[in-house]
Motif scaffolding. Structure first.
Motif, PDB file in Angstrom:
ATOM      1  N   GLY A  32      90.253  71.515 100.631  1.00  0.00           N
ATOM      2  CA  GLY A  32      89.785  72.087 101.961  1.00  0.00           C
ATOM      3  C   GLY A  32      88.618  73.072 101.789  1.00  0.00           C
ATOM      4  N   ALA A  33      88.520  73.986 102.518  1.00  0.00           N
ATOM      5  CA  ALA A  33      87.399  74.939 102.900  1.00  0.00           C
ATOM      6  C   ALA A  33      87.382  75.668 101.592  1.00  0.00           C
ATOM      7  CB  ALA A  33      87.347  75.630 104.203  1.00  0.00           C
ATOM      8  N   LEU A  34      86.238  76.183 100.875  1.00  0.00           N
ATOM      9  CA  LEU A  34      85.964  76.819 100.023  1.00  0.00           C
ATOM     10  C   LEU A  34      86.552  78.463 100.452  1.00  0.00           C
ATOM     11  CD1 LEU A  34      83.194  77.696  97.873  1.00  0.00           C
ATOM     12  CD2 LEU A  34      83.779  79.609  98.774  1.00  0.00           C
ATOM     13  N   VAL A  35      87.442  79.076  99.411  1.00  0.00           N
ATOM     14  CA  VAL A  35      88.135  80.163  99.612  1.00  0.00           C
ATOM     15  C   VAL A  35      87.147  81.293  99.102  1.00  0.00           C
ATOM     16  CG1 VAL A  35      90.343  81.531  99.373  1.00  0.00           C
ATOM     17  CG2 VAL A  35      90.162  79.073 100.078  1.00  0.00           C
ATOM     18  N   LYS A  36      87.251  80.955  97.590  1.00  0.00           N
ATOM     19  CA  LYS A  36      86.564  81.826  96.699  1.00  0.00           C
ATOM     20  C   LYS A  36      86.060  81.538  95.425  1.00  0.00           C
ATOM     21  CE  LYS A  36      91.113  83.886  94.909  1.00  0.00           C
ATOM     22  NZ  LYS A  36      91.897  84.794  95.003  1.00  0.00           N
ATOM     23  N   THR A  89      86.119  77.734  91.288  1.00  0.00           N
ATOM     24  CA  THR A  89      86.217  77.978  92.679  1.00  0.00           C
ATOM     25  C   THR A  89      87.110  77.319  93.328  1.00  0.00           C
ATOM     26  OG1 THR A  89      83.693  77.349  92.854  1.00  0.00           O
ATOM     27  CG2 THR A  89      84.998  77.264  94.766  1.00  0.00           C
ATOM     28  N   TYR A  90      87.790  78.102  94.038  1.00  0.00           N
ATOM     29  CA  TYR A  90      89.221  77.951  94.778  1.00  0.00           C
ATOM     30  C   TYR A  90      88.762  77.448  96.101  1.00  0.00           C
ATOM     31  CZ  TYR A  90      92.065  80.962  91.506  1.00  0.00           C
ATOM     32  OH  TYR A  90      92.700  81.545  90.271  1.00  0.00           O
ATOM     33  N   TYR A  91      89.806  76.387  96.692  1.00  0.00           N
ATOM     34  CA  TYR A  91      89.656  75.710  97.900  1.00  0.00           C
ATOM     35  C   TYR A  91      90.739  75.766  98.482  1.00  0.00           C
ATOM     36  CZ  TYR A  91      85.177  73.746  95.998  1.00  0.00           C
ATOM     37  OH  TYR A  91      83.912  73.770  95.673  1.00  0.00           O
ATOM     38  N   GLN A  92      91.065  75.800  99.796  1.00  0.00           N
ATOM     39  CA  GLN A  92      92.217  75.633 100.361  1.00  0.00           C
ATOM     40  C   GLN A  92      92.978  74.286 100.022  1.00  0.00           C
ATOM     41  OE1 GLN A  92      91.315  75.505 104.558  1.00  0.00           O
ATOM     42  NE2 GLN A  92      91.163  77.798 104.842  1.00  0.00           N
ATOM     43  N   SER A  93      94.154  74.519 100.046  1.00  0.00           N
ATOM     44  CA  SER A  93      95.248  73.542  99.563  1.00  0.00           C
ATOM     45  C   SER A  93      96.044  72.908 100.493  1.00  0.00           C
ATOM     46  CB  SER A  93      95.833  73.975  98.159  1.00  0.00           C
ATOM     47  OG  SER A  93      96.983  72.867  97.820  1.00  0.00           O
ATOM     48  N   ASP A  94      96.596  71.776 100.600  1.00  0.00           N
ATOM     49  CA  ASP A  94      97.619  71.169 101.623  1.00  0.00           C
ATOM     50  C   ASP A  94      98.922  71.552 100.888  1.00  0.00           C
ATOM     51  OD1 ASP A  94      97.409  69.424  99.696  1.00  0.00           O
ATOM     52  OD2 ASP A  94      97.053  67.590 101.103  1.00  0.00           O
ATOM     53  N   GLY A 102     105.463  85.197  97.127  1.00  0.00           N
ATOM     54  CA  GLY A 102     103.848  85.676  97.358  1.00  0.00           C
ATOM     55  C   GLY A 102     103.054  84.685  96.969  1.00  0.00           C
ATOM     56  N   ASP A 103     103.272  83.532  96.321  1.00  0.00           N
ATOM     57  CA  ASP A 103     102.308  82.711  95.627  1.00  0.00           C
ATOM     58  C   ASP A 103     101.701  82.125  96.732  1.00  0.00           C
ATOM     59  OD1 ASP A 103     103.516  83.440  93.134  1.00  0.00           O
ATOM     60  OD2 ASP A 103     104.464  81.212  93.065  1.00  0.00           O
ATOM     61  N   LYS A 104     100.295  82.016  96.251  1.00  0.00           N
ATOM     62  CA  LYS A 104      99.321  81.319  97.139  1.00  0.00           C
ATOM     63  C   LYS A 104      98.673  80.027  96.227  1.00  0.00           C
ATOM     64  CE  LYS A 104      97.730  85.629  99.394  1.00  0.00           C
ATOM     65  NZ  LYS A 104      96.962  86.563  99.298  1.00  0.00           N
ATOM     66  N   ASN A 105      98.931  79.026  97.045  1.00  0.00           N
ATOM     67  CA  ASN A 105      98.348  77.663  96.467  1.00  0.00           C
ATOM     68  C   ASN A 105      97.049  77.159  96.910  1.00  0.00           C
ATOM     69  OD1 ASN A 105     101.096  77.026  95.176  1.00  0.00           O
ATOM     70  ND2 ASN A 105     101.627  76.582  97.279  1.00  0.00           N
ATOM     71  N   TYR A 106      96.272  76.733  95.916  1.00  0.00           N
ATOM     72  CA  TYR A 106      94.804  76.385  96.080  1.00  0.00           C
ATOM     73  C   TYR A 106      94.491  75.257  95.146  1.00  0.00           C
ATOM     74  CZ  TYR A 106      94.380  81.307  97.517  1.00  0.00           C
ATOM     75  OH  TYR A 106      94.391  82.389  98.263  1.00  0.00           O
ATOM     76  N   TYR A 107      93.530  74.516  95.465  1.00  0.00           N
ATOM     77  CA  TYR A 107      92.949  73.764  94.629  1.00  0.00           C
ATOM     78  C   TYR A 107      91.947  74.370  93.756  1.00  0.00           C
ATOM     79  CZ  TYR A 107      94.744  69.463  96.874  1.00  0.00           C
ATOM     80  OH  TYR A 107      95.633  68.715  97.395  1.00  0.00           O
TER      81      TYR A 107
END
Length: 116
Positions: A32-36, A89-94, A102-107
């Motif tokens: 998805g969108a670029l996160v960080k 680079t982290y991107y939004q993940s589905d 507290g885990d956050k999932n990213y691509y």
């Protein structure tokens, strides 16, 4: 004299207008969108058998982690428990998975990686 002044002003203006851009890693297919972006982050490689995918787990606090599901992890780093230092680079993940609340999932698209 005018020529030197013109060159000096031109040089100063051109230096002031330069902007450096960070290189972006190749984008994952379902991202998805670029996160960080991260540089020299420390994490541990794990394998998620439900997703058939490797991810790098980076602790944020005692009960919070970033899980970066990699789309370009080289085979020599595909070892569960391997400690790595990486940039990417982290991107939004589905993916709505998480091993801890507290885990956050990213691509995660990797720019560089090395074993610690």
């Amino acid at each position: 004299m005018r020529a030197r002044l013109f060159l000096l002003v031109s040089l100063l203006l051109s230096l002031g207008s330069c902007k450096t851009k960070e290189a972006l890693a190749p984008r994952c297919a379902n991202a998805g969108a670029l996160v960080k972006q991260v540089k020299n982050a420390n994490g541990v490689v794990y394998y998620d058998s439900a997703q058939s995918s490797y991810f790098i787990r980076v602790p944020n606090s005692f009960d919070s982690h970033d899980l970066g599901y990699t789309c370009n992890l080289a085979s020599n780093y595909q070892k569960t428990g391997l400690k790595v230092n990486f940039s990417g680079t982290y991107y939004q993940s589905d993916k709505q998975l998480g091993f801890v609340a507290g885990d956050k999932n990213y691509y995660l698209s990797l720019l560089s990686i090395q074993e610690q």
